[in-house]
Design a protein around this motif. Structure first.
Motif: not given
Length: 327
Positions: A157-161, A171-174, A192-200, A254-256
């Protein structure tokens, strides 16, 4: 006060239903105008009365029908999407110059599509302007999860900036993001997975599972940023991303602010406390239903929730494809 699951749905799917109370629905619509395009009979969005009256629409491009409360773009019925988009862009450029709408201060330089009946691509407009016109927008939301040593689900669970213009600190979706013109759901998810969560990309392509859509009609409040009571119908393509214990989402922009691994009980508590962004609550409830966490036996409003998170929208939508075919 703790919020029930149906209250969470109410906070996201906020526009009245025409069949529930026709008189109330009709009265509510008196606050809105219909957005239309010449040559297309369909209503493309509901525009707040104050928005139409504050726009400086060039008379040769638009017809403002005060009697029928309809705003119509006066391009030729055979106009191309590019020609219609240019008319929208011209009106928005003037609105930005005059600082007519605070919502446009969050200009994104992303273009959202507008579809007519049968999925015909009519035009595109700046993302920040989409709630001004009340058009249907499209996006992706994903729940990334793992299992602990006892086999119990745990959700990233991410928290928005705190500095985000919309829903700061919630709180946001993954993974979540809007789909620009021409973008397909799975490719949007990968980006979006790479930009927001660094998921390859390789991990997302190997693990993400398309699981359907959620749809609703949000009515913006102050937490959304900009003008309130703007209508925002949305279709969100939903994915699950099972991850192993070694794969840990991390903020990449900077969004998360941060990611935390929540147990199901911790997610439920945060939902009840109103900590999640409204549409993210709906996506989580959908996840709970699909994974047998929320059932008819433990949720008295189960059938209503199931129907409400898959709302049939009153505007033309495009069935982009069978999401699974996008893999």
């Amino acid at each position: 006060m703790s919020k029930s699951n149906i209250q969470l749905v109410d906070e996201c799917d906020r526009f009245p239903y025409p069949d529930d109370n026709p008189a109330s629905y009709k009265a509510h619509l008196e606050n809105y105008w219909e957005f239309k395009v010449n040559g297309c009979n369909a209503v493309l969005g509901h525009m707040l009365d104050a928005v139409v009256l504050r726009f400086n629409f060039p008379a040769n491009d638009w017809f403002v029908d005060y009697k029928n409360r309809t705003l119509t773009m006066l391009t030729s019925p055979t106009a191309t999407p590019a020609q219609r988009s240019a008319v929208i862009a011209k009106a928005l450029e003037l609105a930005v110059q005059q600082d007519t709408f605070s919502v446009l201060r969050g200009w994104r330089n992303e273009l959202y599509p507008v579809y007519g009946p049968g999925g015909e691509f009519l035009l595109e407009m700046e993302r920040a302007a989409s709630p001004l016109f009340g058009i249907v927008s499209y996006g992706v939301h994903a729940t990334a999860y793992t299992k602990d040593a006892n086999g119990e689900l745990r959700i990233w669970v991410p928290r928005r900036s705190q500095t985000k213009q919309t829903w700061p600190g919630m709180l946001d979706n993954s993974v979540a993001g809007g789909m620009s013109t021409g973008e397909m759901p799975f490719e949007c998810l990968v980006r979006e997975a790479m930009e927001e969560a660094s998921l390859p990309e390789a991990i997302v392509r190997a693990n993400a599972v398309p699981v359907g859509c959620v749809s609703y009609v949000y009515v913006r409040d102050s937490a959304a940023g900009g003008e309130t009571d703007l209508v925002q119908p949305e279709v969100e393509y939903v994915f699950d991303i099972p991850l192993d214990a070694e794969t840990i989402p991390k903020p990449c922009d900077s969004e998360v602010q941060e990611f935390n691994l929540f147990s199901i009980d911790e997610c439920k508590a945060a939902l009840a406390n109103g900590e999640f962004k409204p549409n993210c609550s709906v996506v989580l409830l959908d996840f709970f239903i699909r994974h047998g966490i929320l059932t008819a036996e433990n949720e008295p409003d189960y059938s209503t929730i199931l129907a409400r998170v898959h709302r049939r929208l009153e505007f033309p939508t495009r069935h982009l494809c069978d999401v699974a075919a996008c893999l």
